[in-house]
Design an enzyme around this catalytic site. Structure first.
Site, short mmCIF file in Angstrom:
data_model
loop_
_atom_site.label_atom_id
_atom_site.label_comp_id
_atom_site.label_asym_id
_atom_site.label_seq_id
_atom_site.Cartn_x
_atom_site.Cartn_y
_atom_site.Cartn_z
N ILE A 162 0.84 -1.20 0.00
CA ILE A 162 0.00 0.00 0.00
C ILE A 162 0.87 1.25 0.00
O ILE A 162 1.74 1.42 0.86
CB ILE A 162 -0.94 0.00 1.22
CG1 ILE A 162 -1.92 -1.17 1.13
CG2 ILE A 162 -1.69 1.32 1.32
CD1 ILE A 162 -2.85 -1.30 2.33
N CYS A 163 0.64 2.13 -0.98
CA CYS A 163 1.34 3.40 -1.12
C CYS A 163 2.85 3.16 -1.16
O CYS A 163 3.32 2.39 -1.99
CB CYS A 163 0.93 4.34 0.02
SG CYS A 163 1.50 6.05 -0.21
N GLN A 164 3.62 3.79 -0.30
CA GLN A 164 5.06 3.55 -0.27
C GLN A 164 5.37 2.07 -0.03
O GLN A 164 6.35 1.54 -0.55
CB GLN A 164 5.71 4.39 0.83
CG GLN A 164 7.22 4.27 0.92
CD GLN A 164 7.77 4.86 2.20
OE1 GLN A 164 7.07 4.90 3.24
NE2 GLN A 164 8.99 5.34 2.16
N GLY A 166 3.75 -0.28 -1.32
CA GLY A 166 3.66 -0.91 -2.63
C GLY A 166 4.95 -0.79 -3.40
O GLY A 166 5.40 -1.72 -4.08
#
Length: 369
Positions: A162-164, A166
């Protein structure tokens, strides 16, 4: 300019109504029992810690006992036998994915039959000043993956970044492809220099060496106020004006305060890891160029050959859609899918639309593979 037509009686009525809402709201805020402090819950789903190392805790989320009486087993009958590990960003706390009963990506994933695990990075302090991205990715993440492989007796696990987190999951998979069966990226930046990326435009001119050399670890408040400054009118002003309109609804007040706690619950960032992330990803755009180096190993996205689902928000101001969609065609996977969510960076976790769309779609996609 025409004069404003506002009869005195209407103005008086609005002031009286505004005052009434403030009074009712004050009562609800008091009833909330200090929800602006540690009393606010940080996650709602039952979980157990199965591994700890330094500040890190690896959690297993427990399936619903009411619907599955044998939920204390490692792999429940009828569920996906492959564990799903969630890697969250370093810059925020992961309970956004499990904010409340009706706004929980994790509950949705459990309901879809996935064995869900999550890495909680904790709160770095001075002892973590020299942690590098190599320590996080080839160290912590890899050891968590090995724990799950051993626990479930599988060669490969499913990974959701998720986000960073990811971006870190992409790096991990590129370096450890034999350990990853399926990869899901969610609001994940890949091209860090798209024209519409305001955060990138700011960060590219940051003297990160000077910042880290002076500060050591980067305070969470520094990053938080940077994010708020991207939309200052909406995030730092308008929402508090609009708060008056929901103050009479106790449930909405509590929802608002939960979100506020998450926004301002910002961990510090380990100095060296922050320096590397800003330089290699934002300033050099090294991920999409194949120039990121972790522990003397080059990160090449074409080394990723497992099935890949890329989820992005169409109104995401932190990770613009083009920054995520840039992943298409960069990996060596022959099974690449995209899922567009009609919302923003936070709505993708907590909105009603997201709860109906995202977890079931992930569950189906994993089960098919």
């Amino acid at each position: 300019m025409a004069p404003i037509d506002l009869p005195p009686e209407k103005l008086i009525a609005e002031v009286i109504e505004y005052s009434r809402k403030l009074q009712a709201g004050a009562e609800h805020l008091c009833t909330a029992g200090g929800l602006a402090s540690e009393a606010i819950p940080t996650g709602v789903s039952p979980r157990e810690a199965i591994y700890r190392e330094d500040k890190l805790t690896l959690y297993r989320y427990l399936p619903d006992v009411a619907s599955n009486p044998v939920s204390d087993s490692v792999s429940d009958p009828g569920s996906n036998p492959v564990p799903l590990l969630i890697v969250y960003a370093l810059v925020n706390r992961p309970y956004m994915a499990d904010l409340q009963e009706d706004r929980s990506t994790i509950k949705g994933l459990l309901a879809s039959g996935q064995p869900v695990y999550l890495i909680d990075w904790g709160y770095p302090d001075g002892a973590d000043r020299f942690l590098t991205l190599d320590d996080y990715i080839n160290g912590y993440i890899d050891r968590c993956v090995d724990r799950l492989r051993e626990r479930h007796q599988v060669e490969r696990i499913n990974l959701l970044g998720i986000c960073q987190g990811g971006t870190m999951s992409l790096c991990y998979t590129a370096l450890h492809q034999p350990k990853v069966r399926n990869l899901i990226t969610m609001v994940t930046p890949v091209d860090f220099q798209t024209p519409d990326n305001m955060l990138s435009a700011w960060v590219r001119h940051l003297d990160v060496d000077l910042l880290v050399d002076v500060q050591g670890n980067i305070p969470g408040d520094f990053l938080n106020w940077t994010f708020l400054a991207l939309k200052p009118f909406t995030l730092a002003g308008q929402k508090y004006v609009q708060l008056v309109d929901i103050l009479e609804d106790q449930a909405q007040v509590e929802n608002f305060l939960r979100m506020e706690k998450w926004i301002f619950d910002s961990p510090a960032q380990a100095g060296e890891a922050f320096r590397q992330f800003i330089k290699q990803f934002y300033q050099q755009n090294g991920l999409i160029r194949g120039e990121v180096i972790l522990g003397e190993q080059p990160v090449k996205l074409n080394k990723i050959t497992c099935p890949l689902l890329n989820i992005y928000g169409e109104q995401d101001h932190l990770v613009p859609p083009d920054a995520s969609r840039a992943l298409k065609g960069q990996t060596g996977s022959t099974d690449y899918s995209e899922l567009a969510f009609p919302g923003g960076h936070i709505g993708i976790y907590v909105s009603g639309k997201a709860q109906a769309l995202i977890p079931p779609s992930i569950g189906r996609w994993l089960d098919e593979r």
